[in-house]
Design an enzyme around this catalytic site. Structure first.
Site, PDB file in Angstrom:
ATOM      1  N   TYR A   1       0.801  -1.222   0.000  1.00  0.00           N
ATOM      2  CA  TYR A   1       0.000   0.000   0.000  1.00  0.00           C
ATOM      3  C   TYR A   1       0.837   1.277   0.000  1.00  0.00           C
ATOM      4  CZ  TYR A   1      -3.759  -3.258   0.933  1.00  0.00           C
ATOM      5  OH  TYR A   1      -4.641  -4.298   0.833  1.00  0.00           O
TER       6      TYR A   1
ATOM      7  N   PRO B   1     -11.227   0.117  -3.242  1.00  0.00           N
ATOM      8  CA  PRO B   1     -12.484  -0.476  -3.692  1.00  0.00           C
ATOM      9  C   PRO B   1     -13.652   0.491  -3.471  1.00  0.00           C
ATOM     10  CG  PRO B   1     -11.360  -1.857  -2.042  1.00  0.00           C
ATOM     11  CD  PRO B   1     -10.766  -0.481  -1.988  1.00  0.00           C
TER      12      PRO B   1
ATOM     13  N   HIS C   1      -7.681   1.463   1.047  1.00  0.00           N
ATOM     14  CA  HIS C   1      -7.555   0.067   1.432  1.00  0.00           C
ATOM     15  C   HIS C   1      -6.492  -0.209   2.502  1.00  0.00           C
ATOM     16  CE1 HIS C   1      -8.038  -4.151   1.085  1.00  0.00           C
ATOM     17  NE2 HIS C   1      -8.250  -4.242  -0.210  1.00  0.00           N
TER      18      HIS C   1
ATOM     19  N   SER D   1     -12.314 -11.582  -4.843  1.00  0.00           N
ATOM     20  CA  SER D   1     -12.537 -11.686  -3.398  1.00  0.00           C
ATOM     21  C   SER D   1     -14.029 -11.809  -3.129  1.00  0.00           C
ATOM     22  CB  SER D   1     -11.962 -10.479  -2.645  1.00  0.00           C
ATOM     23  OG  SER D   1     -12.553  -9.285  -3.078  1.00  0.00           O
TER      24      SER D   1
END
Length: 604
Positions: A85, A98, A321, A532
């Site tokens: 990240y 997301p 995220h 996912s």
């Protein structure tokens, strides 16, 4: 309010540390996982490299990694936060953040849009109170307690750009935040949502605050927020220029410390209007906001949670995220949806609370130029992202369970089958597995593409194969996936272990071994499918962009009698199409049910 640390101290010490699997075991699992991507000659080369690695530098790296694991609560946690990240330099929009789409709300006016926003804010604050007073149930997976720390990093956290590696500003437990930031027409407002009585103000008082914000932002402001969609180093340079102003620093501080953002959007973008269905238009809104011609300037993509309210009843959130995975976000969403569906609760209005404070950036000409460049760059991303979201209504997880099969493994095999029927090649396939049974656990990779999944897809496409043969390969593929998933959930996958070995090599200035440069390693790690499961009880789903230029993203919410999908691909790749992939998925589910119903084979 009870300090959040009290919740951690009761639960985290009970959790084990993330294991470092034996190197030999990881290599054996790895060799099985790469077989779909290499021929016999290449596999022998890979075997030789694995054997050399195991008996040579790999043994040294394994010892260093085991030593690190003894000295830290979770040997991977900091490395993962940084490498996955904070050191990731591509834009967070599309590539990392997301979107989460809530059930659409029936509204017909701006007043109703704002009124529903006040209800969602009240619900989110109720969730926050439950967190602060330890009313969120300790989660378990089978007999295993799960780490709950991600829940306390969702509200009040913000990412801050910096050259090479960003920073993460977590909530200050000694000075809990009591405000949110509302955005409308690119304006920012600091809105206090706690009153003098120490608790959240009432929904009616929140609504009055929102109306005040809207009435004081009728004209569109410069879209400073669009800078957060930039390449991270570009945004870091712009952030540094803006930070030269004390006034701008105060605005940054208000945004960084707020519990969450609330984005009250204007008309939909051309991309949203052209979307094939309402699921997809909402997904685009939550993922990127539509670009410079939409509402992307009405965002702050570095904030962990920003709730988004569209004029046509679209509701959801965009989340940064780095501090948390999707499931804690989905649990919060379920709480909000349930709260909003109930009759209004009695609330104690605050006697005194601060009125909204308009936050205004000082924007110099240099920053104005950077904003224009950010618009251009984001519009390229928006134009390149194809999304297609839909609900498969033929059946859901209840039918799959009636066949004594794992719903998640079943969906994963449908994805494998859909990819193979479109491209006729194995697709390296990432599925996220939560490792929250360990302290500070995040994720491990489930390698869903296997020899069994490819045999299943090939058998399904073989016109001469019987229903029994097809059902048998399906069950074998599902078992192989479930077995690997079980290992991944226990911290026994291969990808995080290999990441640790590579990072410990870098840390100790050891040259990267040839094993990690092998064709098998490269091909099996090039995840053309990024998937996912983010389960929610409501008609909701998560969505995001593909990991690679010629790949797909596929997130799904399996419910009792339907499965909701958010899929995406890149328009710049002529080989991929999210819409075609969605059609192939639907065909796959139909085919799989048909052959199971025709097959009398005993259930595994």
């Amino acid at each position: 309010m009870a300090p959040n640390a009290r919740f951690f101290s009761q639960n985290s010490p009970q959790l084990p540390r993330l294991p470092v699997p034996p190197l030999k075991t990881t290599l054996e699992r790895y060799l099985r996982s790469v077989k779909p991507f290499v021929d016999e000659k290449e596999f022998k080369v890979t075997q030789a490299l694995a054997e050399k690695f195991s008996g040579g530098v790999g043994e040294k790296l394994q010892k260093l990694l085991e030593d690190r694991a003894k000295k830290t609560e979770n040997w991977l946690a900091d490395w993962w936060l940084n490498s996955a990240y904070l050191e990731f330099r591509a834009p967070v929009v599309v590539f990392s953040n997301p979107g989460l789409v809530f059930p659409r709300r029936q509204i017909s006016s701006r007043d109703e849009q704002v009124a529903h926003a006040s209800q969602v804010i009240s619900a989110a604050l109720d969730f926050k109170v439950r967190l602060d007073t330890n009313q969120i149930a300790q989660e378990k997976m089978g007999p295993h307690l799960l780490d709950m720390s991600q829940y306390f990093k969702v509200l009040g956290t913000c990412r801050i750009p910096a050259l090479k590696r960003d920073k993460l500003r977590l909530p200050d437990q000694n000075a809990p935040s009591t405000h949110i930031v509302v955005m409308h027409n690119n304006h920012f407002f600091k809105v206090n949502v706690y009153g003098d009585h120490g608790g959240p103000i009432s929904q009616g008082q929140i609504l009055a605050q929102l109306k005040d914000c809207v009435s004081n932002s009728k004209e569109t402001a410069p879209p400073v927020g669009i800078l957060t969609s930039e390449h991270r180093d570009n945004w870091a340079k712009a952030h540094e220029i803006l930070s030269q102003s004390a006034k701008n620093k105060a605005v940054f501080d208000a945004i960084e410390t707020c519990l969450f953002l609330v984005c009250i959007d204007g008309p939909p973008s051309p991309a949203e209007r052209a979307a094939p269905n309402k699921f997809t238009s909402a997904a685009l809104k939550m993922t990127h906001g539509g670009g410079s011609l939409g509402n992307s300037g009405n965002r702050w993509f570095d904030k962990t949670i920003q709730f988004v309210f569209g004029p046509d009843g679209e509701v959801g959130l965009t989340y940064e995220h780095s501090p948390a995975e999707g499931q804690p976000i989905a649990v919060m969403m379920d709480h909000i949806v349930n709260y909003c569906a109930q009759q209004p609760r009695p609330q104690q209005p605050a006697i005194k609370f601060a009125k909204p404070l308009k936050l205004q950036f000082e924007v110099k000409s240099e920053v104005s130029g950077l904003i224009e460049q950010a618009k251009t760059n984001l519009d390229k991303l928006v134009d390149d992202l194809e999304m297609y979201s839909f609900a498969y209504t033929g059946y859901g997880k209840e039918y799959i369970k009636s066949q004594k099969l794992s719903p998640d493994s079943y969906v994963q095999m449908a994805i494998q089958y859909a990819f193979y029927r479109l491209h006729n090649v194995p697709g390296a396939h990432y599925e996220s597995a939560a490792t929250r049974r360990f302290i500070h656990g995040r994720t491990e990779t489930i390698r869903s593409c296997s020899s069994e999944s490819i045999k299943f897809a090939q058998t399904m496409l073989d016109g001469g194969a019987s229903a029994n043969e097809k059902a048998s390969t399906l069950r074998s593929a599902i078992k192989a996936h479930k077995d690997y998933a079980t290992l991944a959930l226990a911290g026994e996958g291969v990808d995080r272990h290999f990441l640790g070995l590579r990072l410990i090599a870098t840390e100790n200035q050891i040259e990267l071994p040839e094993f990690f440069k092998d064709a098998a390693f490269t091909r099996s790690s090039y995840m053309r499918l990024s998937t996912s499961q983010v389960a929610g009880r409501s008609e909701s789903f998560m969505c995001y962009g593909p990991l690679v230029p010629d790949g797909y993203a596929c997130c799904y919410n399996p419910r009792a009698n339907d499965i909701i999908f958010g899929t995406s691909a890149h328009n710049s790749c002529s080989e991929t199409s999210a819409r075609n992939f969605a059609s192939a998925l639907e065909e796959s589910f139909t085919d799989m049910q048909r052959i199971l119903n025709l097959s009398p084979l005993a259930k595994l």
